[in-house]
Design an enzyme around this catalytic site. Structure first.
Site, short mmCIF file in Angstrom:
data_model
loop_
_atom_site.label_atom_id
_atom_site.label_comp_id
_atom_site.label_asym_id
_atom_site.label_seq_id
_atom_site.Cartn_x
_atom_site.Cartn_y
_atom_site.Cartn_z
N LYS A 96 0.82 -1.21 0.00
CA LYS A 96 0.00 0.00 0.00
C LYS A 96 0.86 1.26 0.00
CE LYS A 96 -4.15 -2.06 1.98
NZ LYS A 96 -5.10 -2.08 3.12
N CYS A 127 -3.39 10.88 7.60
CA CYS A 127 -3.91 9.70 8.31
C CYS A 127 -4.79 10.26 9.42
CB CYS A 127 -2.78 8.81 8.82
SG CYS A 127 -1.53 9.65 9.82
#
Length: 256
Positions: A171, A191
């Site tokens: 990822k 995030c």
């Protein structure tokens, strides 16, 4: 203009003695007011305060997300943005957002992206926490001691027994491909808190830019602070960048 005035004064003492008179010459400045504009009228106190509040209010609406910073030309990083940050984000002219959170993107955020023509790239990487009460080094040592006989974890072309199960090499690589494509700039990486997962992605990009590890770790620690994780830094250190080619040392400043 100027003119002279003659001021006549009498010295009583001299007058009594010899009758002399004393004269003084005084220079006086004359101002021609016909060409002078009158001062602007002062608004009432209430109106002045209202105007000031209106200007300040626009500025106060520009609230950046948590841990916001510029990474490179056209690349920004932050914690998870919410509605209070939308006005600020609009000033960046974003084309894309990379989210490293696995949870479904909030509806308010999706509406903001849609209304501003911003594309979302989501690479869900689960967050994790070190065991409470243990320093990173101690936790890492205990993990290695427990799992050293269970085989090695493969990180790119390197093999090591490390607790990287929550940082997906695949990822991160896919996110880097989006990040390195200047057609996606200006771009925001985020995030939840803008510390660990974002820090790992930025750190891997710095390896591509040929930063030394000391500088990469220093940047990571500035955002992670007391929450810095040895496992994150090991991930960045062992991340293999050989498959990426022709990566610019810095990016051009893209405009929409």
């Amino acid at each position: 203009m100027a003119m002279k005035l003659i001021e006549k004064t009498m010295n009583k003492q001299k007058e009594e003695e010899d009758g002399d008179e004393i004269f003084r010459t005084i220079e006086v400045a004359m101002v021609d007011r016909s060409n002078v504009s009158p001062p602007p009228p002062q608004p009432p106190a209430g109106d002045s305060v209202t105007s000031l509040l209106e200007v300040s209010g626009d500025e106060l609406n520009l609230i950046p997300p948590l841990n916001f910073a510029m990474v490179d030309n056209g690349i920004f990083r932050s914690g998870f943005p919410d509605s209070a940050n939308f006005s600020f984000l609009k000033t960046l002219g974003l084309r894309s957002i990379i989210s490293l959170c696995p949870e479904a993107y909030p509806e308010n955020n999706m509406q903001f992206l849609k209304s501003n023509g911003i594309r979302l790239f989501q690479f869900g990487i689960k967050g994790y926490k070190c065991l409470p009460g243990l320093e990173n080094e101690v936790w890492l040592h205990l993990w290695n001691s427990k799992h050293q006989k269970e085989g090695s974890y493969t990180n790119g072309n390197s093999k090591t027994s490390e607790p990287f199960v929550n940082i997906s090499d695949h990822k991160i690589r896919e996110a880097l491909k989006v990040l390195l494509d200047e057609k996606n700039h200006p771009l925001l990486i985020h995030c939840n808190r803008g510390k660990h997962r974002t820090g790992c992605l930025v750190g891997c990009m710095r390896k591509l830019q040929k930063w030394c590890l000391t500088s990469i770790f220093d940047e990571y620690q500035r955002f992670a602070a007391a929450k810095a994780r040895v496992s994150d830094q090991r991930f960045m250190e062992l991340f293999d960048v050989s498959s990426f080619k022709n990566v610019p040392m810095s990016f051009s400043c893209s405009s929409r």
